[in-house]
Design an enzyme around this catalytic site. Structure first.
Site, PDB file in Angstrom:
ATOM      1  N   LYS A   1       0.864  -1.192   0.000  1.00 44.12           N
ATOM      2  CA  LYS A   1       0.000   0.000   0.000  1.00 44.12           C
ATOM      3  C   LYS A   1       0.892   1.231   0.000  1.00 44.12           C
ATOM      4  O   LYS A   1       2.035   1.165   0.447  1.00 44.12           O
ATOM      5  CB  LYS A   1      -0.884  -0.006   1.258  1.00 44.12           C
ATOM      6  CG  LYS A   1      -2.075   0.920   1.182  1.00 44.12           C
ATOM      7  CD  LYS A   1      -3.246   0.297   0.433  1.00 44.12           C
ATOM      8  CE  LYS A   1      -4.342   1.299   0.159  1.00 44.12           C
ATOM      9  NZ  LYS A   1      -5.532   0.665  -0.425  1.00 44.12           N
TER      10      LYS A   1
ATOM     11  N   ASP B   1      -6.960   4.466  -4.800  1.00 44.06           N
ATOM     12  CA  ASP B   1      -7.601   4.359  -3.478  1.00 44.06           C
ATOM     13  C   ASP B   1      -8.218   5.738  -3.236  1.00 44.06           C
ATOM     14  O   ASP B   1      -8.377   6.519  -4.196  1.00 44.06           O
ATOM     15  CB  ASP B   1      -6.576   3.988  -2.394  1.00 44.06           C
ATOM     16  CG  ASP B   1      -7.235   3.615  -1.062  1.00 44.06           C
ATOM     17  OD1 ASP B   1      -7.860   2.553  -0.988  1.00 44.06           O
ATOM     18  OD2 ASP B   1      -7.168   4.409  -0.096  1.00 44.06           O
TER      19      ASP B   1
HETATM   20  P1  NDP Z   1     -12.898   7.991  -3.160  1.00 41.35           P
HETATM   21  O1  NDP Z   1     -11.814   8.954  -2.929  1.00 41.35           O
HETATM   22  O2  NDP Z   1     -13.404   7.774  -4.526  1.00 41.35           O
HETATM   23  O3  NDP Z   1     -14.136   8.315  -2.221  1.00 41.35           O
HETATM   24  C1  NDP Z   1     -14.018   8.377  -0.837  1.00 41.35           C
HETATM   25  C2  NDP Z   1     -15.343   8.772  -0.239  1.00 41.35           C
HETATM   26  O4  NDP Z   1     -15.251   8.679   1.167  1.00 41.35           O
HETATM   27  C3  NDP Z   1     -15.719  10.209  -0.534  1.00 41.35           C
HETATM   28  O5  NDP Z   1     -17.107  10.328  -0.560  1.00 41.35           O
HETATM   29  C4  NDP Z   1     -15.108  10.962   0.652  1.00 41.35           C
HETATM   30  O6  NDP Z   1     -15.753  12.188   0.932  1.00 41.35           O
HETATM   31  C5  NDP Z   1     -15.365   9.970   1.768  1.00 41.35           C
HETATM   32  N1  NDP Z   1     -14.326  10.124   2.796  1.00 41.35           N
HETATM   33  C6  NDP Z   1     -12.981  10.016   2.654  1.00 41.35           C
HETATM   34  N2  NDP Z   1     -12.351  10.241   3.791  1.00 41.35           N
HETATM   35  C7  NDP Z   1     -13.311  10.515   4.687  1.00 41.35           C
HETATM   36  C8  NDP Z   1     -13.307  10.839   6.061  1.00 41.35           C
HETATM   37  N3  NDP Z   1     -12.151  10.935   6.745  1.00 41.35           N
HETATM   38  N4  NDP Z   1     -14.513  11.026   6.681  1.00 41.35           N
HETATM   39  C9  NDP Z   1     -15.673  10.920   5.990  1.00 41.35           C
HETATM   40  N5  NDP Z   1     -15.739  10.621   4.674  1.00 41.35           N
HETATM   41  C10 NDP Z   1     -14.583  10.426   4.059  1.00 41.35           C
HETATM   42  O7  NDP Z   1     -12.359   6.599  -2.534  1.00 41.35           O
HETATM   43  P2  NDP Z   1     -12.829   5.114  -2.837  1.00 41.35           P
HETATM   44  O8  NDP Z   1     -14.292   5.078  -3.072  1.00 41.35           O
HETATM   45  O9  NDP Z   1     -11.910   4.555  -3.848  1.00 41.35           O
HETATM   46  O10 NDP Z   1     -12.469   4.390  -1.468  1.00 41.35           O
HETATM   47  C11 NDP Z   1     -13.395   4.298  -0.365  1.00 41.35           C
HETATM   48  C12 NDP Z   1     -12.946   3.213   0.575  1.00 41.35           C
HETATM   49  O11 NDP Z   1     -12.898   1.960  -0.121  1.00 41.35           O
HETATM   50  C13 NDP Z   1     -11.556   3.379   1.192  1.00 41.35           C
HETATM   51  O12 NDP Z   1     -11.549   2.814   2.489  1.00 41.35           O
HETATM   52  C14 NDP Z   1     -10.672   2.526   0.277  1.00 41.35           C
HETATM   53  O13 NDP Z   1      -9.502   2.103   0.931  1.00 41.35           O
HETATM   54  C15 NDP Z   1     -11.627   1.364   0.028  1.00 41.35           C
HETATM   55  N6  NDP Z   1     -11.316   0.578  -1.159  1.00 41.35           N
HETATM   56  C16 NDP Z   1     -11.282   1.148  -2.404  1.00 41.35           C
HETATM   57  C17 NDP Z   1     -11.031   0.367  -3.504  1.00 41.35           C
HETATM   58  C18 NDP Z   1     -11.082   0.907  -4.896  1.00 41.35           C
HETATM   59  O14 NDP Z   1     -10.994   0.111  -5.835  1.00 41.35           O
HETATM   60  N7  NDP Z   1     -11.248   2.205  -5.099  1.00 41.35           N
HETATM   61  C19 NDP Z   1     -10.724  -1.072  -3.379  1.00 41.35           C
HETATM   62  C20 NDP Z   1     -10.872  -1.589  -2.039  1.00 41.35           C
HETATM   63  C21 NDP Z   1     -11.142  -0.774  -0.983  1.00 41.35           C
HETATM   64  P3  NDP Z   1     -14.985  13.565   0.606  1.00 41.35           P
HETATM   65  O15 NDP Z   1     -15.058  13.724  -0.867  1.00 41.35           O
HETATM   66  O16 NDP Z   1     -15.733  14.596   1.348  1.00 41.35           O
HETATM   67  O17 NDP Z   1     -13.571  13.395   1.108  1.00 41.35           O
END
Ligand code: NDP
Length: 448
Positions: free
Chosen positions: A126, A166
């Protein structure tokens, strides 16, 4: 003291001030106790647990870039190569101001077991940076990504370590990073996944994590004689995972009524409008306050002023898809009081340990992220296969492989839990099934 407790104590002592890493290690080691107890002498002699919790190597580096005002900026970059016993390191790059060594280590550790669960030959790693892409111009994002890759390129390669997206790293960032890698190394190879379709990306990779989450949720419900069609769901987040989880849930006949970002959450009793969400988040890169413009009947709730979140809504299924520790004990109690039947994690470690234990005690079907969101990395591995073959598979081909992988994971975690006398405990099942394969490879490869 048991072997597990000894190693847990050492992890805390050796990695102070990294609570997320402690939490991830504790969850895994606690749940693999039956396997460790049954093999204690062999594992102790080979220092299996000590080696499992110590990354193969960690890089921390300066990322210097220039903003639009001509001002030099400095961020910190990280890459943790955790374990490559079953394949090249693989895991995403997180760009978020909260990133520090403990976050990257917890994610890298989880990734080892998740990647093993996919049944594909990929090890765990990571990376990321405390850079915040929010509010930056495209040129600033490009300048950061190029500077970040200039250093990262020294440590990665198609057969060494293959990063992906991510939080904060989407198609735009991967594109800038890939361009820089190519320029430095003069190599056109599958060194990153989540690439654009015109330069080696895989169809269905964008959708994979969210779709995979729903394939697994559907299968676990089916195994418990429950039909997903007609169920109401709460989703948190509005990024890549949340959007495609919502899209697939609707395709399967369920209705998602919430989404969120870090400042607020939306309740739409008619079901979240996925096209509107994509436009707001993927095209405009705007905030969720915009949602009401598309759906006047929906409610927008500001988290800071109201102190509420989406887990207060009455739903059958909760799908946390935003970030770590976003569903705590209070949230779990609210969900249970409202009759939730399943909580399946789209994000990595979104549920606190206490909340997980409470949900399990109350008989809620609970699928941990390392199983439930493995569709993203599984499809990344399929992208690597296509890059090696110099071929592109159709959307249907990739999607059907993804579905097969998620259905298999559901059965494997259930079987592993059953084998060790914990039927229905999918947390233990996922950790044990992921662990067994990695340990087998570690033992076969000797002390290294
Ligand atoms: P994105 O950046 O596309 O979206 C993240 C979302 O979560 C946004 O809506 C963001 O809101 C919100 N968010 C982020 N940080 C916080 C926080 N501290 N408090 C509240 N809301 C928060 O990320 P992904 O959708 O790619 O990833 C989401 C999760 O899924 C993560 O845990 C990631 O590790 C996991 N994941 C992702 C994969 C992938 O293929 N993308 C694969 C496996 C797991 P805002 O815009 O306001 O920050």
């Amino acid at each position: 003291m048991s072997y597990v407790d000894e190693v847990l104590a050492k992890v805390i002592e050796k990695n102070p001030a990294e609570p997320e890493f402690h939490q991830a290690v504790k969850e895994v080691l606690d749940s693999i106790r039956p396997v460790v107890d049954a093999n204690e002498e062999l594992y102790r002699k080979n220092a299996i647990l000590e080696r499992l919790v110590e990354p193969d190597r960690q890089f921390k580096f300066r990322v210097a870039w220039v903003d639009d005002k001509g001002q030099a900026q400095v961020n910190t970059g990280y890459r943790v190569q955790f374990n490559n016993s079953i394949g090249p390191y693989k895991g995403g790059l997180r760009l978020h101001p909260s990133v520090y060594a403990g976050i990257i280590k917890f994610l890298g550790f989880e990734q080892v077991f998740k990647n093993s669960l996919t049944g594909l030959p990929i090890g765990g790693g990571k990376g990321g940076s405390d850079f915040d892409p929010k509010g930056k111009s495209d040129r600033e994002v490009m300048a950061f990504c190029q500077a970040f890759m200039t250093e990262l390129a020294k440590y990665i390669g198609a057969d060494i370590d293959v990063p992906a997206g991510d939080i904060g790293t989407g198609a735009r960032e991967i594109g800038f990073m890939y361009g820089q890698y190519k320029r430095i190394k003069n190599l056109y190879e599958g060194v990153l996944t989540g690439k654009g379709l015109s330069y080696g990306g895989s169809l269905a990779r964008t959708e994979a994590t969210g779709y995979g989450l729903l394939y697994l949720t559907e299968e676990l419900l089916k195994m418990n004689n429950i039909d997903i069609a007609g169920k109401t769901c709460a989703v948190s987040g509005s990024g890549n995972v949340a959007i495609y989880a919502t899209e697939k849930a609707h395709q399967l006949g369920a209705k998602v009524v919430t989404c969120s970002d870090s400042t607020g959450w939306v309740y739409d009793p008619d079901g979240i409008d996925v096209a509107a969400l994509k436009e707001i988040k993927e095209v405009k890169r705007a905030r969720l306050t915009e949602y009401k413009k598309y759906r006047p009947n929906a409610e927008y709730h500001d988290k800071a002023t109201e102190g509420t979140n989406q887990w207060s809504v009455k739903v059958d299924i909760a799908l946390p898809c935003a970030t770590q520790n976003e569903l705590n004990l209070e949230d779990a109690k609210a969900l249970v009081a409202n009759g939730v039947i399943a909580v399946c994690e789209g994000a990595n470690m979104p549920t606190t340990l206490e909340a997980t234990e409470y949900l399990q005690e109350k008989g809620v079907i609970f699928a941990p992220g390392k199983a439930a969101n493995a569709g993203g990395v599984a499809t990344s591995a399929l992208e690597m296969s296509q890059n090696s073959e110099r071929l592109s598979w159709t959307f249907e081909e990739v999607d059907s492989k993804l579905k097969g992988i998620m259905v298999n994971i559901a059965h494997n975690i259930s079987d592993a839990a059953e084998k060790y006398g914990m039927p229905g405990n999918y947390v233990a099942g996922a950790n044990i099934a992921g662990f067994e394969k990695v340990v087998d490879a570690m033992l076969a490869q000797g002390i290294c």
